[in-house]
Design a protein around this motif. Structure first.
Motif, short mmCIF file in Angstrom:
data_model
loop_
_atom_site.label_atom_id
_atom_site.label_comp_id
_atom_site.label_asym_id
_atom_site.label_seq_id
_atom_site.Cartn_x
_atom_site.Cartn_y
_atom_site.Cartn_z
N ALA A 129 43.91 39.88 43.83
CA ALA A 129 42.45 39.87 43.67
C ALA A 129 42.00 38.67 42.86
CB ALA A 129 42.00 41.17 43.00
N LYS A 130 42.74 38.32 41.81
CA LYS A 130 42.34 37.25 40.90
C LYS A 130 42.47 35.86 41.53
CE LYS A 130 43.48 35.35 36.31
NZ LYS A 130 42.11 35.45 35.75
N PHE A 131 43.58 35.62 42.21
CA PHE A 131 43.85 34.28 42.71
C PHE A 131 43.48 34.08 44.18
CE2 PHE A 131 47.00 34.77 39.21
CZ PHE A 131 46.49 33.77 38.38
N TYR A 132 43.43 35.16 44.95
CA TYR A 132 43.14 35.02 46.38
C TYR A 132 41.86 35.74 46.80
CZ TYR A 132 47.95 33.36 46.39
OH TYR A 132 49.10 32.66 46.12
N GLY A 133 41.23 36.44 45.89
CA GLY A 133 39.97 37.10 46.20
C GLY A 133 40.09 38.29 47.13
#
Length: 326
Positions: A75-79
């Motif tokens: 979620a943080k790096f790839y959305g």
């Protein structure tokens, strides 16, 4: 299909709609504790199935953390926020890591297994605590999950996540119950009693332990994802020795006699912790320690032994009752 279910599995299926219904009846704070308890309860189940083989994992927080962080990093790096993708990534990460580490851990027993699992967990704790991109010791937040393109908000989002958590937790419990009654499940009990005899019978104890270790890791990772998403946060404390110790505490408190026991024990632990903190904010750990000590002394097989004793007493009363007409 129903005929193939045992009493434990029927009880779990009955519990599923009850768990969903209580979300509309009980106070919100209590429902939140039930929700969180189902995630940590799955990790306790992972500890419990290893205890059936005589293995005590003091590092189960490793996979609890791997599941939560794998989902959070997606979620943080790839959305990516889709619940099912995040869950799949958490499972895959734990599966790969445990399959590799299993070749090492399956060779050890007793205190050596416990300490080695703890050491691996603390290595991850140290690594995560030093990585600034992941928030270091503070961790980082997770966004609200979406579901195959649907992005609910507010109470709808909470209820959707809670319902899916209930379904997945009950499904995992049923699957683990089947595992304990499978050939490998019975081999694990034989390993606990006498591993040498298992080897003499031509069965690989190392292979059985490896499979059990991987299965426990996957279930713990699922618990990590289901725990992190409702809280919306992950941090290195998920893999700290204190967190892993809580899972062992639950397994001892509840007992290993039934797959339902750790699920109930986890919720009871959360409630005891809440009231312990309220009663004594500075020394609440002493209350938990006292509860554990009393449980070990008076119920060495855990709280579930109360139910088995009652069943045994009922059978004994029925067997000793005079037959009509005598």
């Amino acid at each position: 299909m129903i005929k193939n279910l045992d009493r434990t599995e029927i009880g779990l299926l009955i519990a599923l709609p009850i768990l969903i219904i209580i979300a509309f009846i009980l106070p919100k704070w209590l429902v939140n504790y039930v929700h969180v308890s189902m995630g940590t309860g799955l990790v306790a189940l992972g500890v419990m199935i290893q205890m059936r083989a005589g293995l005590v994992s003091f590092g189960q927080g490793l996979y609890f953390c791997v599941g939560g962080y794998a989902a959070g990093m997606m979620a943080k790096f790839y959305g990516i926020t889709d619940f099912f993708v995040l869950l799949a990534v958490g499972i895959l990460a734990a599966l790969v890591l445990s399959a590799l580490l299993g070749f090492l851990l399956r060779r050890y027993r007793e205190i050596f297994f416990a300490m080695l699992s703890l050491a691996l967990s603390m290595i991850l704790f140290g690594m995560l605590s030093s990585v600034e991109e992941l928030g270091s010791t503070d961790g980082f937040n997770l966004p609200t999950a979406s579901y195959l393109g649907w992005s609910p908000t507010g109470e709808t989002a909470q209820l959707t996540l809670y319902t899916l958590t209930c379904i997945i937790a009950i499904g995992c419990a049923i699957a683990l119950n089947r595992f304990l009654k499978s050939p490998i499940g019975y081999i694990n009990e034989a390993i606990r009693e006498n591993e040498l005899r298992v080897e003499y019978l031509g069965t690989s104890a190392h292979k059985a332990v490896h499979i059990t270790y991987v299965l426990a890791a996957v279930v713990s990772a699922i618990g990590g994802v289901l725990w992190a998403l409702p809280l919306g946060h992950v941090d290195p404390e998920m893999t700290n020795w204190t967190t892993s110790g809580q899972f062992v505490f639950v397994s001892i408190l509840s007992g290993t006699g039934n797959i339902i026991a750790p699920m109930i024990g986890t919720f009871l632990l959360e409630i005891v912790r809440v009231y312990a903190v309220e009663i004594s904010p500075n020394t609440w750990q002493m209350i938990l320690g006292t509860v554990m000590l009393l449980t070990i002394i008076f119920l060495p097989k855990g709280l579930w032994s109360l139910i088995t004793r009652k069943k045994k007493a009922t059978r004994d009363d029925g067997a000793s009752a005079p037959i009509a007409g005598e």
